[in-house]
Design a protein around this motif. Structure first.
Motif, PDB file in Angstrom:
ATOM      1  N   LEU A   1      33.860  35.426  40.573  1.00 54.01           N
ATOM      2  CA  LEU A   1      33.118  35.728  41.795  1.00 54.01           C
ATOM      3  C   LEU A   1      33.985  35.436  43.016  1.00 54.01           C
ATOM      4  O   LEU A   1      34.586  34.363  43.116  1.00 54.01           O
TER       5      LEU A   1
ATOM      6  N   GLN B   1      28.300  30.932  52.445  1.00 55.38           N
ATOM      7  CA  GLN B   1      29.211  31.831  51.753  1.00 55.38           C
ATOM      8  C   GLN B   1      28.465  33.088  51.311  1.00 55.38           C
ATOM      9  O   GLN B   1      27.312  33.022  50.880  1.00 55.38           O
TER      10      GLN B   1
ATOM     11  N   LEU C   1      31.003  24.880  47.421  1.00 55.32           N
ATOM     12  CA  LEU C   1      29.669  24.824  46.839  1.00 55.32           C
ATOM     13  C   LEU C   1      29.749  24.203  45.458  1.00 55.32           C
ATOM     14  O   LEU C   1      30.549  24.614  44.627  1.00 55.32           O
TER      15      LEU C   1
ATOM     16  N   TYR D   1      37.085  32.760  48.864  1.00 48.98           N
ATOM     17  CA  TYR D   1      36.986  31.845  47.734  1.00 48.98           C
ATOM     18  C   TYR D   1      36.987  32.622  46.422  1.00 48.98           C
ATOM     19  O   TYR D   1      36.481  33.740  46.354  1.00 48.98           O
TER      20      TYR D   1
ATOM     21  N   ASN E   1      34.599  25.420  52.998  1.00 45.02           N
ATOM     22  CA  ASN E   1      33.624  24.549  52.361  1.00 45.02           C
ATOM     23  C   ASN E   1      33.579  24.833  50.872  1.00 45.02           C
ATOM     24  O   ASN E   1      34.145  25.805  50.388  1.00 45.02           O
TER      25      ASN E   1
ATOM     26  N   GLN F   1      25.246  40.392  37.627  1.00 46.93           N
ATOM     27  CA  GLN F   1      25.383  40.569  39.064  1.00 46.93           C
ATOM     28  C   GLN F   1      25.939  39.316  39.732  1.00 46.93           C
ATOM     29  O   GLN F   1      26.024  38.246  39.122  1.00 46.93           O
ATOM     30  N   GLY F   2      26.287  39.464  40.995  1.00 49.16           N
ATOM     31  CA  GLY F   2      26.734  38.322  41.765  1.00 49.16           C
ATOM     32  C   GLY F   2      25.568  37.483  42.253  1.00 49.16           C
ATOM     33  O   GLY F   2      24.423  37.674  41.850  1.00 49.16           O
ATOM     34  N   LEU F   3      25.861  36.572  43.128  1.00 48.05           N
ATOM     35  CA  LEU F   3      24.870  35.633  43.643  1.00 48.05           C
ATOM     36  C   LEU F   3      24.293  36.123  44.965  1.00 48.05           C
ATOM     37  O   LEU F   3      25.034  36.498  45.875  1.00 48.05           O
TER      38      LEU F   3
ATOM     39  N   TYR G   1      35.578  31.903  42.483  1.00 43.80           N
ATOM     40  CA  TYR G   1      34.832  31.065  41.547  1.00 43.80           C
ATOM     41  C   TYR G   1      34.948  31.666  40.149  1.00 43.80           C
ATOM     42  O   TYR G   1      34.981  32.882  39.980  1.00 43.80           O
TER      43      TYR G   1
ATOM     44  N   SER H   1      33.436  33.211  53.901  1.00 41.00           N
ATOM     45  CA  SER H   1      32.662  32.548  54.943  1.00 41.00           C
ATOM     46  C   SER H   1      33.457  32.567  56.240  1.00 41.00           C
ATOM     47  O   SER H   1      34.677  32.737  56.228  1.00 41.00           O
TER      48      SER H   1
ATOM     49  N   TYR I   1      20.393  30.138  45.233  1.00 41.86           N
ATOM     50  CA  TYR I   1      20.884  31.491  44.962  1.00 41.86           C
ATOM     51  C   TYR I   1      20.173  32.046  43.732  1.00 41.86           C
ATOM     52  O   TYR I   1      19.789  31.298  42.825  1.00 41.86           O
TER      53      TYR I   1
ATOM     54  N   PHE J   1      28.692  36.290  48.680  1.00 42.42           N
ATOM     55  CA  PHE J   1      29.311  36.582  47.393  1.00 42.42           C
ATOM     56  C   PHE J   1      29.404  38.075  47.126  1.00 42.42           C
ATOM     57  O   PHE J   1      28.524  38.853  47.496  1.00 42.42           O
ATOM     58  N   GLY J   2      30.480  38.441  46.424  1.00 36.14           N
ATOM     59  CA  GLY J   2      30.591  39.775  45.879  1.00 36.14           C
ATOM     60  C   GLY J   2      29.850  39.870  44.561  1.00 36.14           C
ATOM     61  O   GLY J   2      29.312  38.878  44.063  1.00 36.14           O
ATOM     62  N   PRO J   3      29.830  41.081  43.958  1.00 39.71           N
ATOM     63  CA  PRO J   3      29.068  41.299  42.721  1.00 39.71           C
ATOM     64  C   PRO J   3      29.746  40.718  41.487  1.00 39.71           C
ATOM     65  O   PRO J   3      29.115  40.638  40.431  1.00 39.71           O
ATOM     66  N   GLY J   4      31.018  40.341  41.602  1.00 39.64           N
ATOM     67  CA  GLY J   4      31.704  39.741  40.470  1.00 39.64           C
ATOM     68  C   GLY J   4      32.482  40.738  39.633  1.00 39.64           C
ATOM     69  O   GLY J   4      32.194  41.943  39.630  1.00 39.64           O
TER      70      GLY J   4
END
Lengths: 115, 116
Positions: free
Chosen positions: A90, A104, B104, A33, B102, B42-44, A35, A94, B36, A106-109
């Motif tokens: 981001l 899901q 979010l 994904y 999915n 930083q990321g989530l 974001y 999953s 989260y 997540f990476g650090p962005g």
């Protein structure tokens, strides 16, 4: 450790100059994904890949595209970045093979700045 | 369409005090709910999740959340806050999407400040 990696962490581009953000994963998840999170806002889903199938959100601008050459990698391409595209991007993954819902990761962005 | 409301944009608590962050959701069926945490730049990081079963769920870093269907709420709690808990907290609801995978949907977040 299995993880989601994003490169670069910080990207600066010029108005209108194409830019590519990278995401890789060692989790062997089949769904990836992207974001977009603008300053002080919630993350918003742009699109996702289910295996090789691309699924675009209805309100994602055409300026944003994505490629997934293999299971591990996914790229976000912004064809002509505008000032409004400055944001944190981001990547998440999953595992999904139907049936149960899976969380899901997540990476650090990547923080994108548009000059 | 599902939605998530976090009514508190900012919250300040003293270190050692208890914490409750509010989250209300709108969803037609049994929701998949998440909290989260995001530190600056930083990321989530996933704190905890609710899929089904026991409505009180335990997460990492001493956090817990309680799912209350009658109130459409999933509030996050911690009995004693540490200075390192200062961050932004996002509540999210998950939904299956056409084509697999999915989605979010996040609330707008609550910024937590901890006073020493």
């Amino acid at each position: 450790d299995a993880m989601v990696i994003q490169n670069p962490r910080y990207q600066v581009t010029q108005f209108g100059k194409p830019v590519t953000l990278s995401c890789s994963q060692t989790l062997n998840h089949n769904v990836m994904y992207w974001y977009q999170q603008k300053s002080s806002q919630a993350p918003k889903l742009l699109f996702h890949y289910y295996d090789k199938d691309f699924n675009n959100e209805a309100d994602t601008p055409d300026n944003f595209q994505s490629r997934r050459p293999n299971t591990s990698f996914c790229f976000l391409d912004i064809r002509s970045p505008g000032l409004g595209d400055a944001a944190m991007y981001l990547c998440a993954t999953s595992r999904d093979h139907g049936g149960h819902y899976n969380e899901q990761f997540f990476g650090p962005g990547t923080r994108l700045t548009v000059l | 369409a599902q939605s998530v409301t976090q009514p508190d944009i900012h919250i300040t608590v003293s270190e050692g005090a208890s914490l409750e962050l509010r989250c209300n959701y709108s969803y037609g069926a049994t929701p998949y709910l998440f909290w989260y945490v995001q530190s600056p730049g930083q990321g989530l990081q996933l704190l905890l999740k609710y899929f089904s079963g026991d409505t009180l769920v335990q997460g990492i870093k001493g956090f817990e959340a309680e799912f209350k269907r009658s109130q459409s709420s999933f509030n996050l709690r911690k009995p004693s806050v540490h200075w390192s808990d200062a961050a932004e907290y996002f509540c999210a609801v998950g939904d299956r999407v056409t084509g697999g995978g999915n989605k979010l949907t996040f609330g707008t977040g609550t910024q937590l400040k901890v006073e020493l």
